[in-house]
Design a protein around this motif. Structure first.
Motif, short mmCIF file in Angstrom:
data_model
loop_
_atom_site.label_atom_id
_atom_site.label_comp_id
_atom_site.label_asym_id
_atom_site.label_seq_id
_atom_site.Cartn_x
_atom_site.Cartn_y
_atom_site.Cartn_z
N LEU A 131 0.88 -1.30 0.09
CA LEU A 131 0.11 -0.25 -0.11
C LEU A 131 0.90 1.27 0.02
N GLY A 132 2.03 1.36 0.97
CA GLY A 132 2.78 2.36 0.87
C GLY A 132 3.49 2.68 -0.37
N ALA A 133 4.08 1.37 -0.84
CA ALA A 133 4.81 1.67 -2.24
C ALA A 133 3.71 2.13 -3.38
N LEU A 134 2.73 1.77 -3.24
CA LEU A 134 1.69 2.26 -4.25
C LEU A 134 1.43 3.71 -4.07
N ALA A 135 1.13 4.23 -2.93
CA ALA A 135 0.98 5.70 -2.55
C ALA A 135 2.08 6.29 -3.06
N ILE A 136 3.42 5.85 -2.98
CA ILE A 136 4.65 6.68 -3.33
C ILE A 136 4.57 6.63 -4.75
N VAL A 137 4.16 5.65 -5.49
CA VAL A 137 4.18 5.52 -6.90
C VAL A 137 3.25 6.63 -7.49
N ILE A 138 2.02 6.72 -6.92
CA ILE A 138 0.99 7.75 -7.17
C ILE A 138 1.55 8.98 -7.16
N MET A 139 2.12 9.20 -5.86
CA MET A 139 2.39 10.51 -5.63
C MET A 139 3.65 10.99 -6.61
N LEU A 140 4.45 10.20 -6.85
CA LEU A 140 5.53 10.70 -7.93
C LEU A 140 4.81 10.68 -9.38
N PHE A 141 4.04 9.88 -9.74
CA PHE A 141 3.70 9.87 -11.15
C PHE A 141 2.24 10.57 -11.35
N ALA A 142 1.49 10.57 -10.48
CA ALA A 142 0.20 11.18 -10.61
C ALA A 142 -0.16 12.28 -9.25
N PRO A 143 0.45 13.01 -9.20
CA PRO A 143 0.34 13.79 -7.74
C PRO A 143 -0.98 14.06 -7.39
N ARG A 144 -1.94 14.16 -8.39
CA ARG A 144 -3.37 14.49 -8.10
C ARG A 144 -4.13 13.50 -8.28
N GLY A 145 -3.62 12.24 -7.97
CA GLY A 145 -4.28 10.95 -7.78
C GLY A 145 -4.89 10.54 -9.14
N LEU A 146 -5.58 9.45 -8.72
CA LEU A 146 -6.19 8.64 -10.01
C LEU A 146 -7.25 9.65 -10.54
N TRP A 147 -8.02 10.22 -9.83
CA TRP A 147 -9.01 11.21 -10.26
C TRP A 147 -8.48 12.34 -11.07
#
Lengths: 371, 239
Positions: free
Chosen positions: A322-338
């Protein structure tokens, strides 16, 4: 003076009214979809199994917590990692009111919220002296203090906690009605009641947040979110707004806490003040979905639920993932999936953007999703 | 009665004195320019005037009231508008919303009452074509214009402008000067920090020279620009 300027000046002499629009073409359709979705969800306990109702209850309560944290962190800029304090206080207030005060559990829920908000007054006083990461750590420390204090409360089981007696929930307000109307057994009716309360609370919270964001105060809040210094310089009372949001989210978080533990019927300080359950997961939901949007937490909670169902057997590896996924999202999609979705499609399910329309015909450059 | 009056204002960050015994006043509707070398304490002075930094000593009176201990929000509500040297847009709001929030809060109006005001200011500052764009999409020049537009939307009695002409082309600079002149002619007092001297002298009636946090001269533009102290300190000329 130069050319472009003069021509624009003369053009506005024509009597053309400016107007502001927030609705988009999608708004009407989305309102219908939202009403249908709430209606379908409301009918769920009659059609689906108890297990599904419990899953939906979990999703809705996490969604409400996430909307609150999103309002707090995404709009008021208050990155709190101590919201478990209000879940715990709300939950313990419910147990105290029911077990020690003999109050009806359903009536105790809003009072538990008020008590959680009362706790937020002194914690606001202390934590608002801190900024950024210091504020985050401060809220965490205060929540730990809360956990340790409640572990001392011997009448509610101290460190090991206690259970809600069956007779207290047996005659809960509205329960017998449900049993009569839908022919449910007592336990199923209790689950359905908790579920409907969770659905009402989630709907109410989203409605409230949306209404707030479309108001003048919501505009001020968005300004504070983007740049607090500049917001103060144009007359926004940032401190008052932030305090109001902090108290409001404490109330709602306390109500959710009370509701969750009414359904669990068993409390302990470690569970009710759990950083992982009531803040880490909630932050994950908001960050994955898209912080600073209403749509984000809705999407985030669905992703979170699917991940939890698929991988929660893997124990601490699951948390690492979960933590790793959150980091990946923060790096590549800082505004999240939405953020990814709305950038590509221009969709806004809850439009808050005020668009200036009308006026004299002026050549505007096209571009952007809302251009 | 002056719109703004500073008396013996001082401020230091540790051992670094950034404002020392500063005293001057600005009349309603007057335009005052402030010049001085980099690091002279010009932007700091604005931060003291608008309340972003608390003063160490001295008093600041605005519009007949002592505002020395008021927060920036209060000073804005009583009619003080400012721009930031480094533009500070609300990036996730549109250009129009940036003005809307300023007008709604700074001028204490209902949101629905200020649409025309904001639209007119957008037209005046040449930003109307970008009204519905997010502020994050603006170029530096447009961000500077929006700083001015947003400050105007608070309907100030006193406008603090911090280096908004730097980096503009000749034509853009002329537009900007024209806009500021129009605002000034409507009776708004202006204090303008600027390195682009010809833009400054086209608008202001007096110039104040700042160096090492001290006022080293104040007077009409010709006298100030001709004074040997200013030439030596500010323009780095040997006299």
């Amino acid at each position: 003076m130069t050319t472009g300027f003069n021509s624009i000046r003369t053009e506005i002499e024509q009597p053309q009214a400016w107007r502001v629009e927030t609705r988009t073409r999608l708004s009407g359709a989305i309102a219908v979809v939202a009403i249908v979705a709430v209606a379908v969800l409301a009918a769920a306990p009659v059609f689906v199994s108890r297990g599904v109702v419990q899953d939906l209850f979990f999703i809705l309560t996490m969604l409400t917590l996430a909307q609150n944290w999103n309002l707090l962190a995404g709009y008021a800029g208050l990155i709190s990692v101590g919201q478990q304090l209000f879940v715990g206080c709300g939950a313990y207030a419910l147990f105290g009111l029911v077990i020690l005060g003999g109050l009806d559990p359903i009536l105790a829920i809003p009072i538990a919220g008020l008590l959680a908000m009362l706790v937020a007054v002194p914690t606001a006083f202390f934590s608002f002296r801190l900024y950024g990461p210091y504020f985050a750590i401060g809220t965490w420390v205060i929540a730990e203090v809360g956990r340790l204090l409640f572990a001392q409360w011997k009448m509610l089981g101290g460190g090991t906690g206690t259970s809600l007696p069956r007779e207290a929930t047996k005659d809960m307000l509205g329960l017998s009605l449900l049993q009569d109307w839908f022919g449910m057994r007592a336990s199923a009716a209790a689950d359905a009641l908790a579920y409907w309360l969770a659905l009402a609370l989630a709907t109410l919270t989203i409605g409230l947040v949306y209404k707030l964001l479309r108001s003048k105060q919501g505009l001020g809040l968005a300004a504070v979110r983007d740049n607090e210094n500049a917001a103060r310089a144009i007359g926004v009372d940032a401190r008052r707004l932030k305090t109001a949001i902090y108290l409001l989210t404490a109330f709602l978080t306390g109500v959710v806490g009370a509701l969750i533990y009414l359904q669990k019927a068993r409390i302990s300080p470690d569970a009710a003040f759990s950083l992982t359950d009531w803040t880490a997961y909630v932050v994950f939901i908001v960050v994955i979905g898209g912080i600073g949007t209403i749509e984000g937490p809705i999407l985030g909670v669905l992703v979170f639920f699917l991940l939890q169902n698929a991988f929660s057997n893997y124990g601490s590896w699951y948390l690492l993932a979960l933590g790793a996924l959150a980091i990946v999202i923060m790096l590549f999609a800082p505004r999240g999936l939405w953020g990814l979705i709305s950038d590509r499609t221009g969709w806004e399910l809850f439009p808050v953007r005020r668009l200036l329309k009308g006026g004299p015909p002026i050549k505007t450059d096209k571009g952007g999703p809302h251009g | 009665m002056p719109i703004l009056e500073l008396t013996a204002v001082s401020k230091s960050f540790g051992a670094l004195v950034v404002a020392e015994d500063i005293g001057f006043s600005v009349e309603p509707g007057e335009a005052l320019g402030i010049i001085g070398p980099n690091g002279a304490g010009k932007s700091t002075l604005f931060n003291l005037i608008n309340g972003n930094y608390p003063v160490a000593s001295g008093t600041i009176c605005f519009d007949g009231r002592d505002v020395t201990h008021q927060p920036p929000m209060q000073r804005c509500l009583s009619g003080m508008g400012r721009t930031f040297q480094i533009p500070q847009p609300f990036e996730r709001l549109t250009v129009f919303e940036n003005l809307l929030v300023a007008a709604a809060f700074g001028a204490q109006e209902k949101e629905s009452q200020v649409t025309d005001l904001c639209a007119d200011i957008l037209v005046e500052t040449g930003l109307i074509a970008k009204a519905n764009r997010p502020a994050s999409a603006l170029t530096l020049l447009e961000r500077k214009r929006m700083e001015l537009a947003r400050a105007l939307a608070t309907q100030p009695k006193l406008l603090l402008l911090d280096e908004i002409a730097g980096g503009l082309t000749e034509g853009e600079c002329r537009q900007l000067v024209a806009t500021i002149k129009r605002v000034h002619q409507r009776g708004v007092a202006v204090i303008w920090i600027e390195h682009v001297l010809h833009a400054l002298t086209a608008v202001v009636e007096r110039i104040l020279v700042l160096n090492f946090g001290r006022v080293i001269g104040i007077g009409d533009p010709e006298t100030i620009m001709a004074s040997s102290v200013v030439r030596e300190i500010y323009l780095g000329m040997e006299v």
